[in-house]
Scaffold this motif. Structure first.
Motif, PDB file in Angstrom:
ATOM      1  N   GLY A 189      -9.042  -7.604 -13.075  1.00 16.02           N
ATOM      2  CA  GLY A 189      -9.682  -7.322 -14.356  1.00 16.02           C
ATOM      3  C   GLY A 189     -10.282  -5.932 -14.448  1.00 16.02           C
ATOM      4  O   GLY A 189     -10.058  -5.062 -13.604  1.00 16.02           O
ATOM      5  N   ASP A 190     -11.084  -5.710 -15.517  1.00 11.19           N
ATOM      6  CA  ASP A 190     -11.663  -4.394 -15.778  1.00 11.19           C
ATOM      7  C   ASP A 190     -12.630  -3.959 -14.686  1.00 11.19           C
ATOM      8  O   ASP A 190     -12.707  -2.775 -14.344  1.00 11.19           O
ATOM      9  N   LYS A 191     -13.386  -4.892 -14.133  1.00 12.06           N
ATOM     10  CA  LYS A 191     -14.331  -4.536 -13.070  1.00 12.06           C
ATOM     11  C   LYS A 191     -13.587  -4.098 -11.806  1.00 12.06           C
ATOM     12  O   LYS A 191     -14.043  -3.210 -11.081  1.00 12.06           O
ATOM     13  N   LYS A 192     -12.437  -4.729 -11.555  1.00 13.55           N
ATOM     14  CA  LYS A 192     -11.624  -4.306 -10.405  1.00 13.55           C
ATOM     15  C   LYS A 192     -11.106  -2.887 -10.627  1.00 13.55           C
ATOM     16  O   LYS A 192     -11.062  -2.069  -9.679  1.00 13.55           O
ATOM     17  N   LYS A 193     -10.747  -2.554 -11.861  1.00 16.58           N
ATOM     18  CA  LYS A 193     -10.296  -1.195 -12.161  1.00 16.58           C
ATOM     19  C   LYS A 193     -11.421  -0.188 -11.930  1.00 16.58           C
ATOM     20  O   LYS A 193     -11.193   0.931 -11.462  1.00 16.58           O
TER      21      LYS A 193
END
Length: 450
Positions: A189-193
């Motif tokens: 997800g966005d947090k992983k990015k």
């Protein structure tokens, strides 16, 4: 820059003002002398507003439009200025990346390390935007873990006591003294990015530091490849001098063993050699390899020449064992690393090790080994073909009655091949071996053609 001139159309038209230093520094377009129209000034202000609103698309569109206009008018220097502005805007945009607007109140930490240093990249996310970014270079204390290092940085940078709603995005789990703070180690997800971007920045800072400590020689791509090869093969020294052996024969005849030399990961063609096999009868690849390696390094040791940093044998365990036998006879086994490369799966074999080493197929070190192997094969094939052609030519001339070795040598030295001898004019052959010998040779050639 702060310009306090009371600019009006009347004062500009009257020419009351001159351009200042800021104009020559290209920080101002010179509206005080009418060098920038009101419309152009308003357009610049509009683009600045778009940048502040992070509406980069319209700004890039405007800059590209101006760049194309100048290029169409053959004003390439001005077009280049706008191109540089586009590049600068791209750089700015990449450093202030907009993330999911639903993400807010996040502190993101990326981590990288060397043996003595730790690198931490910190992002503060508010309202979907990176509003703060910092990088830290920390000298490690003895036995200090990465969890302890990043915890110390978090306490110094995050406003955990003032803002209890901060969420920490970390590359690995740690224990915090603040139980109310949420810690996330994202997997997607966005947090992983975000964590990937922060880690990438930390790795970039690490690489910058490593590059600063490198000499100009170590920054060379060839040196990087040799260093990678040293690590992959667990060598003691950087393999600056590499030699590779290969055998070539045709049904056991005209056997030739070739050696190519690479210095600093580049071919050193003046050092290439090939050996006409003297002690081997028939198609014995192992014995041929043993003879070639022995003759090569016997001469090098007798002449006091430095041994290579790495020897590569084109072949599997059999060829490698034969080469090792020669090194043992010369009492240099163990003084120079030697490996064999098998063609089928590109397996790397070491002496006295039954299991081969598999290097990543995309590795620069494997590509260097393959390049050496292929170059040795190419050089060996060329030497083998030349020898076979010469032997064929010599044997045909030897069958001519009345033509001796000296005449054959004179003809081969001048014409190189039977084909060129057949195509030569009679006068040219006469000039080499005389009238009598020429008649004998031409009679034989005409008879063989019939």
């Amino acid at each position: 820059m702060h310009c306090t001139l009371p600019l009006t159309p009347k004062t500009i038209e009257q020419g009351k003002y001159k351009v200042c230093l800021e104009y020559h520094l290209k920080n101002c377009m010179g509206p005080c002398q009418g060098l920038q129209t009101l419309e152009e000034y308003d357009e610049s202000i509009e683009q600045i507003r778009s940048i502040l609103k992070r509406n980069f698309g319209s700004v890039v569109f405007y800059l590209k439009k101006k760049m194309n206009e100048y290029a169409a008018n053959m004003e390439f220097e001005k077009a280049q200025e706008f191109k540089e502005k586009i590049n600068a805007l791209d750089t700015f945009q990449s450093r202030s990346t907009i993330v999911n607007p639903n993400l807010s109140n996040l502190d993101v930490y990326g981590f990288a390390e060397t043996d003595s240093l730790a690198f931490i990249s910190y992002f503060r996310i508010a309202s979907g935007s990176i509003v703060q970014a910092k990088s830290f270079e920390i000298k490690k204390v003895l036995d200090e873990s990465k969890e302890e290092i990043i915890l110390t940085t978090i306490i110094q940078t995050s406003e955990l006591e003032e803002n209890k709603n901060i969420e920490l995005i970390l590359p690995f789990p740690i224990e915090l003294p603040f139980t109310q703070v949420k810690v996330t180690v994202p997997l997607m997800g966005d947090k992983k990015k975000l964590i990937d971007l922060s880690t990438k920045n930390a790795l970039y800072a690490k690489q910058e530091r490593v590059n600063q400590n490198l000499t100009s020689e170590e920054k060379n791509p060839s040196f990087r490849i040799m260093r990678t090869l040293k690590q992959d093969l667990k060598l003691q020294d950087i393999p600056r001098h590499i030699e590779c052996f290969d055998n070539s024969n045709f049904q056991g005849t005209n056997a030739v063993s070739s050696i190519v030399v690479f210095r600093d990961a580049k071919p050193s063609k003046k050092d290439y050699r090939f050996f006409n096999v003297k002690t081997v009868v028939g198609p014995d690849d192992f014995a041929t390899m043993e003879e070639a390696v022995y003759r090569r390094y016997k001469r090098m040791t007798e002449e006091g020449n430095p041994l290579p940093n790495l020897i590569i044998i084109d072949g599997g365990k059999g060829q490698l064992s034969s080469a090792v036998n020669s090194l043992k006879k010369l009492d240099i086994y163990g003084k120079v690393p030697i490996i064999g490369i098998a063609k089928r799966l590109e397996e790397i074999y070491f002496p006295e090790d039954e299991l081969p080493l598999y290097i990543n197929k995309k590795s620069e070190s494997l590509k260097l080994i393959q390049k050496l192997r292929d170059e040795a094969h190419r050089f060996g094939i060329t030497a083998h073909r030349n020898k076979r052609s010469k032997n064929f030519t010599t044997s045909e001339l030897e069958s001519i009655k009345g033509v001796g070795p000296k005449t054959i040598e004179m003809l081969l030295t001048h014409f190189k091949s039977i084909k060129k001898l057949r195509e030569a004019k009679e006068e040219e052959i006469v000039a080499i071996v005389g009238v009598a010998k020429t008649k004998i040779v031409l009679a034989h050639l005409q008879q063989s053609e019939q």
